[in-house]
Structures are given as C-alpha cells and as structure tokens.
Design a protein around this motif. Structure first.
Motif, PDB file in Angstrom:
ATOM      1  N   SER A  12       0.855  -1.244  -0.145  1.00  0.00           N
ATOM      2  CA  SER A  12       0.120  -0.040  -0.143  1.00  0.00           C
ATOM      3  C   SER A  12       1.065   1.294  -0.166  1.00  0.00           C
ATOM      4  O   SER A  12       1.697   1.248   0.986  1.00  0.00           O
ATOM      5  CB  SER A  12      -0.934   0.130   1.279  1.00  0.00           C
ATOM      6  OG  SER A  12      -1.529   1.144   1.212  1.00  0.00           O
ATOM      7  N   GLU A  15       0.132   7.699  -3.779  1.00  0.00           N
ATOM      8  CA  GLU A  15       0.263   7.907  -5.220  1.00  0.00           C
ATOM      9  C   GLU A  15       1.726   8.849  -5.577  1.00  0.00           C
ATOM     10  O   GLU A  15       2.271   9.545  -4.865  1.00  0.00           O
ATOM     11  CB  GLU A  15      -0.728   9.051  -5.636  1.00  0.00           C
ATOM     12  CG  GLU A  15      -0.750   9.441  -7.168  1.00  0.00           C
ATOM     13  CD  GLU A  15      -1.961  10.264  -7.473  1.00  0.00           C
ATOM     14  OE1 GLU A  15      -2.736  10.799  -6.554  1.00  0.00           O
ATOM     15  OE2 GLU A  15      -2.193  10.685  -8.722  1.00  0.00           O
ATOM     16  N   GLU A  17       4.744   7.187  -6.249  1.00  0.00           N
ATOM     17  CA  GLU A  17       5.762   6.402  -5.724  1.00  0.00           C
ATOM     18  C   GLU A  17       6.479   5.520  -6.799  1.00  0.00           C
ATOM     19  O   GLU A  17       5.297   4.879  -7.633  1.00  0.00           O
ATOM     20  CB  GLU A  17       5.735   5.334  -4.352  1.00  0.00           C
ATOM     21  CG  GLU A  17       5.772   6.560  -3.053  1.00  0.00           C
ATOM     22  CD  GLU A  17       6.209   5.327  -1.820  1.00  0.00           C
ATOM     23  OE1 GLU A  17       6.057   6.101  -0.964  1.00  0.00           O
ATOM     24  OE2 GLU A  17       6.389   4.208  -1.964  1.00  0.00           O
ATOM     25  N   SER A  80       3.620   5.743  -9.637  1.00  0.00           N
ATOM     26  CA  SER A  80       2.318   4.940  -9.510  1.00  0.00           C
ATOM     27  C   SER A  80       1.090   5.852  -9.332  1.00  0.00           C
ATOM     28  O   SER A  80       1.202   7.083  -8.588  1.00  0.00           O
ATOM     29  CB  SER A  80       2.383   3.928  -8.133  1.00  0.00           C
ATOM     30  OG  SER A  80       2.716   4.664  -7.112  1.00  0.00           O
ATOM     31  N   GLN A  81       0.001   5.357  -9.643  1.00  0.00           N
ATOM     32  CA  GLN A  81      -1.193   6.143  -9.761  1.00  0.00           C
ATOM     33  C   GLN A  81      -2.281   5.385  -9.250  1.00  0.00           C
ATOM     34  O   GLN A  81      -2.132   4.046  -9.042  1.00  0.00           O
ATOM     35  CB  GLN A  81      -1.697   6.381 -11.302  1.00  0.00           C
ATOM     36  CG  GLN A  81      -0.741   7.189 -11.963  1.00  0.00           C
ATOM     37  CD  GLN A  81      -1.136   7.378 -13.429  1.00  0.00           C
ATOM     38  OE1 GLN A  81      -2.184   6.683 -14.032  1.00  0.00           O
ATOM     39  NE2 GLN A  81      -0.300   8.066 -13.934  1.00  0.00           N
ATOM     40  N   ASP A  84      -3.315   2.189 -10.716  1.00  0.00           N
ATOM     41  CA  ASP A  84      -2.639   1.047 -10.843  1.00  0.00           C
ATOM     42  C   ASP A  84      -2.894  -0.184  -9.675  1.00  0.00           C
ATOM     43  O   ASP A  84      -2.553  -1.078  -9.687  1.00  0.00           O
ATOM     44  CB  ASP A  84      -1.100   1.253 -10.699  1.00  0.00           C
ATOM     45  CG  ASP A  84      -0.615   2.218 -11.601  1.00  0.00           C
ATOM     46  OD1 ASP A  84       0.112   3.213 -11.457  1.00  0.00           O
ATOM     47  OD2 ASP A  84      -1.220   2.091 -12.786  1.00  0.00           O
ATOM     48  N   SER A  85      -4.038   0.436  -8.936  1.00  0.00           N
ATOM     49  CA  SER A  85      -4.258  -0.637  -7.873  1.00  0.00           C
ATOM     50  C   SER A  85      -4.921  -1.945  -8.447  1.00  0.00           C
ATOM     51  O   SER A  85      -5.895  -1.798  -9.162  1.00  0.00           O
ATOM     52  CB  SER A  85      -5.429  -0.141  -6.861  1.00  0.00           C
ATOM     53  OG  SER A  85      -4.915   1.253  -6.210  1.00  0.00           O
ATOM     54  N   VAL A 108      -2.677   1.883  -4.287  1.00  0.00           N
ATOM     55  CA  VAL A 108      -2.025   3.326  -4.280  1.00  0.00           C
ATOM     56  C   VAL A 108      -3.128   4.332  -4.135  1.00  0.00           C
ATOM     57  O   VAL A 108      -4.015   4.260  -4.522  1.00  0.00           O
ATOM     58  CB  VAL A 108      -1.689   3.410  -5.977  1.00  0.00           C
ATOM     59  CG1 VAL A 108      -1.052   4.882  -5.928  1.00  0.00           C
ATOM     60  CG2 VAL A 108      -0.508   2.389  -6.288  1.00  0.00           C
TER      61      VAL A 108
END
Lengths: 110, 114
Positions: A12, A15, A17, A80-81, A84-85, A108
C-alpha cells in the motif's frame, strides 16, 4: 516442479511512488515469463512478456527485468497512480505448463 | 484486437449438477488451457490441450472434469456432479504455436455451487 514466489504479498503506497514487485522461480529452464494484472473479480490482462533471451521489456510506466540464472524477475512501476491498484501476477513457462505466483496485491492511495 | 471469450460470465448451480463452461480461443492459436482460481487463492492449472488432445493435466483434473473442442472454434470444460469446492473462477487461455508465444486469458466464468 516449478515453484513461483512473489514478494511482497501486499503493498500500500501513496500516489507517485516508484514501486518494485518481485517474482522468483526455482527452475531456470524457462522459455519466457509474463506479468499480468488482475482487477477484483476480473480476468488476467497481460502486461509484459519477457523471453528467456531478453533482459528487460518496457511498456509505458512499466519495466520488467529478467535474470534467468538467478531465477528472478522484477516489475518496476514508475510514478504509481490510483488506477494501478490491482493484483499483479507473474507466470513462468518452460517445458511444463505456465505456473503462477500468488501475486502482489497493490493499493495506490491518492 | 483479438481476444479470448468465455461464457457464461457467471453460473449458479446446485451440487451434483453438470456444468459446461465455454471458451472461444483466439482464432490462430493452437494451445489451449483451463485454469481455476478459488476466491482469494492462486491461479491453478487444470489442463492443457493441443492438437485435439490433452497434453498435460494437473492432479485437480480428475474424472469429474473433461475438455472438448467440439467444432474447431469452441473449447469447453465440463464438470460432472459439481461439489461445493468447485466454486471458483474458471479461466480459459490460449497461445500460438512456438515456445515463445504470449498467453492470452479470457475474462473468466464464475461458478457458484450451492
């Protein structure tokens, strides 16, 4: 028998990273390795395919590397956005059937 | 873009009933697979099919299961006398000839056995 392990099991992050997901396999006699994305309750979407002769593949913000001799692959996700989860799965194929790891569940958050 | 299609998307059945899950692989692909995923668990191999016959099967794929390619386009998985533990998502996949081919998956058929 091929064994595929994915670490971490869950992740977890905020956003923005950059992330590294790991996949290791026990038998290095492979033809290729494929990374998939799975959204909850959905099918598997192919992200990247790396042949055994290749070292890496890139698609947009995704980069996958393969070190066949050490039995490892990494999936790098840049910037990451929240979209992207998902769960990310790697599948290794050799003379045997494609074998999956348990996946890394990524969240994310904004 | 060509895709693997599966029907039904969701089937609910009573324990002991027979179920047929259908798949239409990508047209020029020659290797076909069925996998299953029990909720919260890993994707498990069931069976692979090539040249109109089973090429490999897992220990899960016992006499309760069978596969068929009845008409050159469809690829079916039949589950006889379903059990509660057969409840899972069943995925069909296909790939072209050659060792380097990419594997393509369908959206899956969710089977619920009551």
């Amino acid at each position: 028998k091929q064994e595929v392990t994915q670490i971490p099991a869950a992740l977890s992050v905020p956003e923005g990273e950059n992330l590294v997901l790991n996949c290791s396999f026990t038998d290095s006699a492979i033809y290729n390795l494929q990374w998939f994305r799975q959204d909850p309750g959905k099918g598997l979407t192919s992200l990247l395919l790396i042949q055994s002769s290749q070292r890496e593949q890139t698609s947009g913000r995704l980069n996958a590397s393969l070190d066949k001799s050490s039995g490892r692959s990494t999936l790098y996700i840049a910037a990451s956005q929240p979209g992207d989860s998902a769960t990310y799965l790697c599948a290794v194929r050799g003379s045997y059937i494609p074998t999956f790891g348990r996946g890394t569940s990524l969240i994310v958050h904004p | 873009e060509p895709e693997v299609t599966q029907t039904p998307s969701h089937q609910v059945t009573q324990m002991g009933q027979e179920v047929i899950l259908r798949c239409v692989p990508i047209s020029n692909h020659l290797y076909f697979y069925w996998y299953r995923q029990i909720l919260g668990q890993k994707v498990e191999f069931l069976v692979s099919f090539y040249n109109n016959e089973i090429s490999e099967k897992s220990e899960i794929f016992d006499d309760q299961f069978s596969v068929e390619r009845p008409d050159g386009s469809n690829f079916t998985l039949k589950i006889r006398s379903t059990k509660l533990e057969d409840s899972a998502m069943y995925f069909c996949a296909s790939r072209p000839l050659g060792n380097t081919g990419e594997l393509f998956f369908g959206e899956g058929s969710r089977l619920t056995v009551l």
